[in-house]
Design an enzyme around this catalytic site. Structure first.
Site, mmCIF file in Angstrom:
data_model
loop_
_atom_site.group_PDB
_atom_site.id
_atom_site.type_symbol
_atom_site.label_atom_id
_atom_site.label_comp_id
_atom_site.label_asym_id
_atom_site.label_seq_id
_atom_site.Cartn_x
_atom_site.Cartn_y
_atom_site.Cartn_z
ATOM 1 N N GLN A 249 44.144 26.560 74.017
ATOM 2 C CA GLN A 249 42.747 26.813 73.650
ATOM 3 C C GLN A 249 41.966 27.328 74.851
ATOM 4 O OE1 GLN A 249 44.563 25.751 71.012
ATOM 5 N NE2 GLN A 249 42.649 26.331 70.073
ATOM 6 N N GLY A 250 41.202 28.388 74.650
ATOM 7 C CA GLY A 250 40.422 28.970 75.743
ATOM 8 C C GLY A 250 41.124 30.147 76.389
ATOM 9 N N ASP A 251 42.419 30.286 76.130
ATOM 10 C CA ASP A 251 43.147 31.469 76.628
ATOM 11 C C ASP A 251 43.012 32.634 75.658
ATOM 12 O OD1 ASP A 251 44.187 30.303 78.984
ATOM 13 O OD2 ASP A 251 45.747 29.303 77.809
ATOM 14 N N SER A 252 42.620 32.331 74.438
ATOM 15 C CA SER A 252 42.517 33.359 73.399
ATOM 16 C C SER A 252 41.753 34.579 73.876
ATOM 17 C CB SER A 252 41.774 32.812 72.181
ATOM 18 O OG SER A 252 42.656 32.117 71.380
ATOM 19 N N HIS B 213 38.854 36.715 66.768
ATOM 20 C CA HIS B 213 38.357 35.361 66.486
ATOM 21 C C HIS B 213 37.454 34.834 67.598
ATOM 22 C CE1 HIS B 213 41.884 33.694 68.816
ATOM 23 N NE2 HIS B 213 41.037 32.729 69.051
ATOM 24 N N ASP C 130 45.470 38.216 61.038
ATOM 25 C CA ASP C 130 46.014 39.566 61.127
ATOM 26 C C ASP C 130 44.942 40.472 61.760
ATOM 27 O OD1 ASP C 130 47.966 41.460 60.835
ATOM 28 O OD2 ASP C 130 47.792 41.632 58.647
HETATM 29 N N1 ARG Z 1 43.146 30.282 69.350
HETATM 30 C C1 ARG Z 1 43.015 29.561 70.581
HETATM 31 C C2 ARG Z 1 41.822 30.042 71.401
HETATM 32 O O1 ARG Z 1 40.833 30.388 70.806
HETATM 33 C C3 ARG Z 1 44.252 29.441 71.364
HETATM 34 C C4 ARG Z 1 45.267 30.496 71.207
HETATM 35 C C5 ARG Z 1 46.537 30.196 71.872
HETATM 36 N N2 ARG Z 1 47.097 29.019 71.317
HETATM 37 C C6 ARG Z 1 48.339 28.659 71.490
HETATM 38 N N3 ARG Z 1 48.727 27.571 70.998
HETATM 39 N N4 ARG Z 1 49.161 29.411 72.139
HETATM 40 O O2 ARG Z 1 41.761 29.941 72.605
#
Ligand code: ARG
Length: 256
Positions: A208-211, A71, A115
């Site tokens: 957000q941003g850790d992804s 993503h 997924d």
């Molecule tokens: N999807 C998010 C990103 O792009 C964050 C993922 C982690 N999110 C969480 N609630 N643990 O950075």
């Protein structure tokens, strides 16, 4: 949460992923509950940048290949992305930025369900390994750990409600939650390509941003930050792409 469960699962997951914090209202998001990393502590950590701004995390697995989340790269043009390595402070100007020649999204990635949320990134030139720049080993195929095993997450992601990015790398310990809890019944949308981890207090989490960034166990890359219910809600884990399930795809695709 009861009413939200009546929505189609795919829609719920989409909302949870993009809305992130706020879904749970009062919880306070930040790589929540962690500490700031010292220089060189996470030499495999990558800041994936889009048009010069931090966008996602990643992990260096060879001198030319990074693992991140699908993503993070979906719909992106590699010419607008850079991979910054070798720094724990994006404001300090001591990182090295590398151009990207190829984004390889897992062919089974499903943006609705998240997924197979994994992508490989090929750098246009190899990084010079050494010092604050090192690769991390991948967990073995089907690697498994007992429930409550401690794992380490790191990232340049949000540290507060306003989704403010800290510039400085943070890390935290979370625990792997067992499959007997983290099953599709308890966690709607969980698949075999996901592992879940968290902290019972909800005070420690990725955000957000850790992804795309690393979750390591025993010094190996076991998970990739993928999605969660807000950032750090009590009793709710975050979901990580399960490297063990995609190990052979990485080997086939990148020969790592
Ligand atoms: N999807 C998010 C990103 O792009 C964050 C993922 C982690 N999110 C969480 N609630 N643990 O950075």
């Amino acid at each position: 949460m009861s009413s939200i469960y009546k929505l189609p699962t795919a829609l719920v997951l989409f909302l949870l992923t993009i809305v992130g914090p706020g879904v749970q209202g009062a919880e306070v998001p930040r790589i929540i509950g962690g500490q700031f990393a010292s220089p060189g502590q996470f030499p495999y950590q990558v800041s994936l940048q889009l048009k010069g701004r931090h966008h996602c995390g990643g992990s260096l697995i060879s001198d030319t290949v990074i693992v991140t989340a699908a993503h993070c790269t979906m719909g992106q043009n590699p010419s607008q992305m850079k991979a910054v390595v070798g720094t724990n402070d994006l404001g300090a100007g001591n990182g090295q930025a590398f151009g990207i020649s190829q984004l390889i999204i897992h062919p089974q990635y499903n943006p609705q369900s998240q997924d197979f949320d994994m992508s490989l990134i090929r750098l246009s030139t190899p990084v010079q390994l050494g010092g604050a720049i090192q690769t991390i080993q991948l967990a073995d195929a089907d690697a498994n750990y007992a429930a409550d095993t401690l794992a380490t997450i790191s990232g340049f992601g949000a540290i507060n409600q306003n989704l403010q990015l800290p510039n400085r790398l943070k890390f935290a310990q979370v625990q792997l939650w067992g499959r007997d809890f983290c099953n599709a019944q308890n966690i709607p949308g969980l698949t075999d390509r996901m592992v879940c981890a968290g902290h019972p207090s909800g005070q420690v989490s990725s955000c957000q941003g850790d992804s795309g960034g690393p979750l390591t166990v025993d010094g190996k890359l076991f998970g990739v930050v993928s999605w969660g219910f807000g950032c750090g809600a009590k009793g709710r884990p975050a979901m990580y792409t399960y490297v063990g399930a995609l190990r052979s795809w990485i080997k086939q695709t990148a020969n790592v």
